[in-house]
Design a protein around this motif. Structure first.
Motif, PDB file in Angstrom:
ATOM      1  N   ILE A 362       0.949  -1.130  -0.081  1.00  0.00           N
ATOM      2  CA  ILE A 362       0.017  -0.298  -0.151  1.00  0.00           C
ATOM      3  C   ILE A 362       0.224   1.550  -0.065  1.00  0.00           C
ATOM      4  CG2 ILE A 362      -2.243   1.219   1.618  1.00  0.00           C
ATOM      5  CD1 ILE A 362      -2.574  -1.691   2.752  1.00  0.00           C
ATOM      6  N   LEU A 363       0.551   2.594  -0.908  1.00  0.00           N
ATOM      7  CA  LEU A 363       1.394   3.326  -1.008  1.00  0.00           C
ATOM      8  C   LEU A 363      -0.020   4.223   0.128  1.00  0.00           C
ATOM      9  CD1 LEU A 363       2.845   1.948  -3.516  1.00  0.00           C
ATOM     10  CD2 LEU A 363       2.926   4.033  -3.946  1.00  0.00           C
ATOM     11  N   LEU A 377       5.488   3.681   2.069  1.00  0.00           N
ATOM     12  CA  LEU A 377       4.879   2.390   1.866  1.00  0.00           C
ATOM     13  C   LEU A 377       5.223   1.208   3.528  1.00  0.00           C
ATOM     14  CD1 LEU A 377       5.459  -0.072  -0.139  1.00  0.00           C
ATOM     15  CD2 LEU A 377       7.880  -0.079  -0.233  1.00  0.00           C
ATOM     16  N   ILE A 378       3.115   0.758   2.962  1.00  0.00           N
ATOM     17  CA  ILE A 378       3.057  -0.143   4.100  1.00  0.00           C
ATOM     18  C   ILE A 378       2.933  -1.419   2.908  1.00  0.00           C
ATOM     19  CG2 ILE A 378       1.226  -1.330   4.989  1.00  0.00           C
ATOM     20  CD1 ILE A 378      -0.137   2.059   5.671  1.00  0.00           C
ATOM     21  N   GLY A 379       4.193  -2.630   3.777  1.00  0.00           N
ATOM     22  CA  GLY A 379       3.447  -3.432   3.060  1.00  0.00           C
ATOM     23  C   GLY A 379       5.460  -3.900   2.243  1.00  0.00           C
ATOM     24  N   GLY A 380       5.476  -4.376   1.423  1.00  0.00           N
ATOM     25  CA  GLY A 380       6.190  -4.769   0.093  1.00  0.00           C
ATOM     26  C   GLY A 380       7.096  -5.838   0.398  1.00  0.00           C
ATOM     27  N   LYS A 381       7.484  -6.554  -1.359  1.00  0.00           N
ATOM     28  CA  LYS A 381       8.126  -7.572  -0.543  1.00  0.00           C
ATOM     29  C   LYS A 381       9.922  -7.540  -1.620  1.00  0.00           C
ATOM     30  CE  LYS A 381       5.424 -11.495  -2.492  1.00  0.00           C
ATOM     31  NZ  LYS A 381       6.591 -11.380  -3.005  1.00  0.00           N
ATOM     32  N   LEU A 382       9.951  -8.612  -1.082  1.00  0.00           N
ATOM     33  CA  LEU A 382      11.729  -8.615  -1.545  1.00  0.00           C
ATOM     34  C   LEU A 382      11.403  -8.914  -2.889  1.00  0.00           C
ATOM     35  CD1 LEU A 382      15.146  -9.320  -1.402  1.00  0.00           C
ATOM     36  CD2 LEU A 382      14.546 -11.460  -1.085  1.00  0.00           C
ATOM     37  N   THR A 383      10.602  -9.395  -3.779  1.00  0.00           N
ATOM     38  CA  THR A 383      10.607 -10.618  -5.117  1.00  0.00           C
ATOM     39  C   THR A 383      10.001  -8.527  -5.219  1.00  0.00           C
ATOM     40  OG1 THR A 383       9.953 -12.008  -4.621  1.00  0.00           O
ATOM     41  CG2 THR A 383       9.097 -11.492  -6.268  1.00  0.00           C
TER      42      THR A 383
END
Length: 559
Positions: A362-363, A377-383
């Motif tokens: 989520i931005l 930035l809420i969340g975010g994955k390495l990929t």
């Protein structure tokens, strides 16, 4: 010697707070598009959640059951991009899912999921899945528990064995593009007026000096501090009163891992199994001649700077591994290393199952909370870090009221990008055959890619730097000098955990330190006081993050 005063003399278009993989990607993207960019990280780059992941670049197969098809498609697309822009770090890995009678997901459900996974990765270069009947599965994986075995699914994802270096190379790419980047640079205050942030105070954690970064009329701040997002928001100042920016946004969950040596029945490729205790999928992954086993998924409200795997989690991972591979017979004494990280997930209402919380990012625009020039930035994955960064920088341009400059990060290789059959690798093996073994040369190219030639140039200065740090591992002393001189390493944690993986591969790095300290004294001019302080800080770090709490730890570590 780093020059912090530059941040007080510069007019920045973009200020990025947090130097994990998402912050690194945002700084790189912004700089490559021509924005004057500052990246600050309170610890070391990629030293938090990025490095404490399962080290997989994956599409998120299990997200299909939560109907997060867009996230899976985005992840699979980004997996393919990373295979191309960082081929030395991101490599294919075969995954096998054993399927059992009575499991939470039936054979046919898994097969349908695999078909959908292939359809969503229509542009991939990796092979499609295949389903294995039970006899074939037992033939290929003789040690896997055969009781109730219905078969298996096999497919390919990717592994980034050196996740910390993926983050670091992204930072180095940002720096090459003109960004100012600082690790050990903690934001201590965000001053704001009625509708926007107007200044950011940054403390140099190595000297404890503070610097003020002016926030211009067009400057946008991006908060990519991962699990620390709420803490950064709490630094917002309005006049002389503390005024946190908005309500709680994060509800992080802890993911813990253990590392063990090869064991009876250890698979040659990765297993993706379902835990009997709670039905959660977990991995048994070959990793640098060891096995990485994880992960857990539990809500965490403790100290974000002191996160470690607890005894219950360690026992859980051992028990589940012994269940799926009965010959393993792992015990606590077999655990060589533990680590844990916090997933920066959106805050969920009480009672929500951790695994059901969305992994989509989520931005969060803070304009409704009175700060028009801040995005978190809420969340975010390495990929998906590259795609997330692209979205964030697009948002920066919108905030600035400017046309969006096209993003080029999907086609711009990272600094070390090199193909495994590049002739430079063979030439280096031939040129250095009297000094370094082919294994050590290959290791340098795996770790640094094309930049391995720069490490070899350091060896030319003094052949002593070709000596191994630890005899049975491929790392050489030149890597220590290179890390300090060229890769912004400032501590033993940086050297043993983030620039190399010595800590994870050999006795928590304690044996390596005996060789590293003289090298730091002779070639990097660390005085006795600096070295003693570094050793004390290193032991404190291990105690806070990696050393298990169970009683035998004092005798478990070699002295």
């Amino acid at each position: 010697m780093r020059d912090f005063s530059v941040i007080e003399r510069s007019d920045y278009d973009l200020i990025v707070i947090g130097g994990g993989i998402n912050g690194a990607g945002t700084a790189r993207d912004g700089a490559l598009r021509g924005l004057k960019t500052l990246l600050v990280e309170k610890g070391d780059f990629a030293g938090g959640t990025t490095g404490w992941s399962t080290r997989l670049i994956h599409g998120g197969l299990r997200y299909l059951e939560y109907f997060e098809f867009n996230l899976v498609r985005e992840s699979l697309k980004e997996r393919e991009i990373l295979l191309k822009i960082a081929p030395h770090l991101v490599k294919p890995i075969q995954m096998t899912i054993p399927l059992y009678a009575g499991g939470a997901r039936s054979y046919w459900e898994i097969q349908a999921g695999m078909v959908l996974y292939d359809l969503l990765s229509f542009d991939k270069t990796l092979p499609n899945h295949r389903m294995l009947p039970a006899p074939k599965m037992r033939q290929l994986f003789r040690a896997v528990n055969a009781e109730g075995l219905k078969g298996a699914a096999q497919y390919y994802d990717s592994q980034v064995a050196y996740a910390e270096r993926l983050g670091l190379e992204t930072v180095l790419s940002a720096k090459q593009a003109g960004a100012d980047v600082f690790n050990y640079a903690a934001v201590t205050q965000i001053d704001r007026n009625t509708d926007r942030a107007i200044a950011v105070t940054v403390r140099d954690e190595l000297t404890q000096k503070e610097y003020t970064v002016a926030v211009g009329a067009q400057t946008v701040i991006v908060n990519t501090s991962g699990p620390w997002v709420d803490e950064v928001c709490a630094l917002g100042q309005k006049g002389k009163q503390n005024a946190p920016i908005g309500d709680r946004k994060l509800g992080g969950t802890k993911g813990s891992h253990i590392l063990v040596d090869s064991f009876p029945g250890a698979p040659d490729t990765a297993l993706y199994a379902e835990a009997q205790a709670d039905g959660r999928p977990y991995f048994i992954v070959p990793w640098l001649n060891r096995y990485l086993i994880g992960t857990t998924d539990r809500y965490y409200d403790g100290d974000l700077d002191r996160v470690k795997a607890d005894n219950e989690e360690i026992d859980y991972l051992i028990a589940e591994t012994n269940r799926i591979i009965p010959t393993a017979q792992l015990s606590r004494e077999d655990v060589k290393f533990t680590y844990a990280g916090i997933r920066p997930l959106p805050y969920a209402k009480e009672g929500t199952k951790p695994s059901s919380v969305t992994r989509a990012h989520i931005l969060h625009d803070h304009k409704d909370e009175g700060v028009n020039n801040l995005i978190s930035l809420i969340g975010g994955k390495l990929t998906t870090y590259r795609q997330v960064a692209e979205e964030l920088v697009n948002g920066v341009y919108r905030k600035r009221g400017e046309p969006i400059v096209p993003c080029t990060t999907a086609t711009t290789p990272l600094p070390g990008a090199i193909a495994p059959n590049d002739p430079r690798i063979v030439r280096a093996i031939i040129d250095w055959e009297k000094t370094l073994s082919p294994t050590r040369i290959a290791h340098l190219f795996t770790l640094y890619g094309a930049r391995a030639m720069e490490v070899l140039d350091i060896v030319k200065q003094d052949r002593e730097l070709a000596e191994p740090i630890v005899p049975h591992l491929p790392d050489i002393k030149a890597q220590i000098v290179y890390a300090v001189e060229r890769e912004m390493a400032h501590t033993l944690v940086d050297l043993c955990h983030h620039r190399t993986t010595l800590a994870l591969q050999d006795n928590y790095g304690l044996d390596a330190i005996a060789q590293i300290l003289p090298c730091l004294e002779k070639y990097c001019h660390w005085d006795l006081e600096t070295r003693d302080r570094a050793v004390a800080n290193y032991h404190a770090y291990l105690q806070a993050h990696n050393l298990p709490d169970y009683d035998y730890q004092a005798t478990h570590l070699r002295r």
